[in-house]
Write an enzyme that holds these catalytic residues in place. Sequence first.
Site, PDB file in Angstrom:
ATOM      1  N   ARG A   1      75.741  31.577  35.676  1.00  0.00           N
ATOM      2  CA  ARG A   1      77.175  31.276  35.777  1.00  0.00           C
ATOM      3  C   ARG A   1      77.526  29.949  35.113  1.00  0.00           C
ATOM      4  O   ARG A   1      78.616  29.790  34.565  1.00  0.00           O
ATOM      5  CB  ARG A   1      77.598  31.286  37.244  1.00  0.00           C
ATOM      6  CG  ARG A   1      77.662  32.739  37.787  1.00  0.00           C
ATOM      7  CD  ARG A   1      77.423  32.795  39.258  1.00  0.00           C
ATOM      8  NE  ARG A   1      77.599  34.143  39.806  1.00  0.00           N
ATOM      9  CZ  ARG A   1      76.633  35.071  39.872  1.00  0.00           C
ATOM     10  NH1 ARG A   1      75.427  34.827  39.381  1.00  0.00           N
ATOM     11  NH2 ARG A   1      76.882  36.255  40.407  1.00  0.00           N
TER      12      ARG A   1
ATOM     13  N   GLN B   1      77.257  40.955  41.507  1.00  0.00           N
ATOM     14  CA  GLN B   1      77.334  41.221  40.069  1.00  0.00           C
ATOM     15  C   GLN B   1      78.625  41.956  39.716  1.00  0.00           C
ATOM     16  O   GLN B   1      79.291  41.621  38.735  1.00  0.00           O
ATOM     17  CB  GLN B   1      76.106  42.015  39.624  1.00  0.00           C
ATOM     18  CG  GLN B   1      74.826  41.203  39.749  1.00  0.00           C
ATOM     19  CD  GLN B   1      73.600  41.957  39.296  1.00  0.00           C
ATOM     20  OE1 GLN B   1      73.643  43.163  39.087  1.00  0.00           O
ATOM     21  NE2 GLN B   1      72.500  41.258  39.162  1.00  0.00           N
TER      22      GLN B   1
ATOM     23  N   ASP C   1      67.324  39.874  47.626  1.00  0.00           N
ATOM     24  CA  ASP C   1      66.194  39.589  46.732  1.00  0.00           C
ATOM     25  C   ASP C   1      64.930  39.174  47.488  1.00  0.00           C
ATOM     26  O   ASP C   1      63.850  39.087  46.897  1.00  0.00           O
ATOM     27  CB  ASP C   1      66.582  38.491  45.727  1.00  0.00           C
ATOM     28  CG  ASP C   1      67.625  38.995  44.737  1.00  0.00           C
ATOM     29  OD1 ASP C   1      67.762  40.219  44.583  1.00  0.00           O
ATOM     30  OD2 ASP C   1      68.305  38.153  44.128  1.00  0.00           O
TER      31      ASP C   1
HETATM   32  C1  S3P Z   1      72.797  38.511  41.598  1.00  0.00           C
HETATM   33  C2  S3P Z   1      73.247  39.347  42.558  1.00  0.00           C
HETATM   34  C3  S3P Z   1      72.392  40.254  43.329  1.00  0.00           C
HETATM   35  C4  S3P Z   1      70.912  39.950  43.140  1.00  0.00           C
HETATM   36  C5  S3P Z   1      70.546  39.590  41.744  1.00  0.00           C
HETATM   37  C6  S3P Z   1      71.372  38.412  41.237  1.00  0.00           C
HETATM   38  C7  S3P Z   1      73.766  37.638  40.913  1.00  0.00           C
HETATM   39  O1  S3P Z   1      72.697  41.550  42.928  1.00  0.00           O
HETATM   40  O2  S3P Z   1      70.120  41.024  43.577  1.00  0.00           O
HETATM   41  O3  S3P Z   1      69.177  39.238  41.670  1.00  0.00           O
HETATM   42  O4  S3P Z   1      73.355  36.633  40.288  1.00  0.00           O
HETATM   43  O5  S3P Z   1      74.962  37.942  40.999  1.00  0.00           O
HETATM   44  P1  S3P Z   1      73.913  42.365  43.602  1.00  0.00           P
HETATM   45  O6  S3P Z   1      74.757  41.377  44.334  1.00  0.00           O
HETATM   46  O7  S3P Z   1      74.657  43.004  42.506  1.00  0.00           O
HETATM   47  O8  S3P Z   1      73.240  43.307  44.545  1.00  0.00           O
END
Ligand code: S3P
Length: 431
Positions: A28, A168, A314
């Site tokens: 980000r 995400q 995670d």
């Molecule tokens: C992440 C969000 C998570 C996570 C990924 C990193 C991010 O996925 O599992 O390793 O940086 O936004 P989701 O929130 O889409 O499940």
Amino acid sequence: MTKVAVEGNDFLFKGRINVPADKSISHRAIIVSSFLTKVTKITNLLISEDVKSTINCFSQLGVEFKEINGDTCVKGTGIRNYLPPQNVLHCGNSGTTARLLSGILSGQNFSSQLDGDYSLRKRPMDRVKNPLEEMGAKISTTNGKLPINISPASLNGTEFNINLGSAQIKSAIIFAALTANSETKFRDKKKSRDHTEIMLSNCTENIRIENDAIYITPDPVVELGDIDVPNDPSSAAFFIVAGLINHDSELIFKNLCLNPMRIGFIRILQTMGADIEIMNLVEKSGEKTGDIVVKSSKLKSIQVVGESIPAIIDEIPILCLACSLAEGESMISGAKELRFKESDRIKTTVTELKKLGCDIEEMNDGMKIRGKEELKGALCESHGDHRIAMMIAIAGTKAIGRTIIKNAECVSISFPNFFESLKGFRKKIQS
Ligand code: S3P
């Protein structure tokens, strides 16, 4: 194809451990810096394979990166002035790169194509395509997966009411909304990590959070200072469990990101009886950070259900290892999302922990684990998944005999010097 061997009972986890910078915040930091034409200095940016994928994609979009005295200086283009990429944007293994970039590229006036490696090509992209299409994006996937093609489109501000719990998808929508023609309102019943909202709230008034809704207005006026990335609690998780399950440990972690949506795992371990102390809490650019001290602990079992999952998503593989050595029967349910990560993490966690002698059972949406006193060394496979490779290595420190991890090089996705750090705690090296 690197094989790494770990000898059981050969480690003493005492002292300070440096874990790498936070991966989510690093992605980000690059993206938000690209919105400015002035140079942004990012301190402690994670330079791992996943973040390199984001850097490479943004370089192709005209963003400039320079390393100065260990910091990364980023000269952006502005959110409406990216250069049309001359080649396919390769996201490597990084789902975050592919999904967040889809959001940013959907409202541009040029075409782009995103692709990824063998593992990323197997992961679902419809979940990002569908909401972006609702905003007016022109996206085509390959049977719901990468490669995807994005054509020029003008996006409309849209109201989303979803129940997903994915940072995400939320971030892809927020970034797309910054290029739309009117306000977007986003509400997700399930909470997910909020680094995008925190970083944007710190540098622009184009995002507003009221109650449980996020309002985004397009064409952000951004005023961004330097960014200092805290260390990654998801990477720390492996050494936290190493400290807990091995004897005579006392590990100190400094400057960790302690965002509540990222330390669900620490809270769960504390409920299991883990001796983890959080101290020196401060807020840096809206993110809570601090230090933790972890000591060897006798753990008891835990039941983890759906609503806690996004805050530990995670960390579930390494949590399963902790449960395998805890007293009693643990259950993790409502975690079907794990099937769509870098590997099918329900299957790969269960398969590899079974090889190490754990009593663990696969369920459709999670796992059941009966704790044991002992593990045994085994020949294991990372399945190309960094978090599975690191989970096996930590299990190996506690197993009787030797554990071999095949395809261990994938740790470089998030924790490039993981094995060097682990080696630093070998008893023979310390004495
Ligand atoms: C992440 C969000 C998570 C996570 C990924 C990193 C991010 O996925 O599992 O390793 O940086 O936004 P989701 O929130 O889409 O499940």
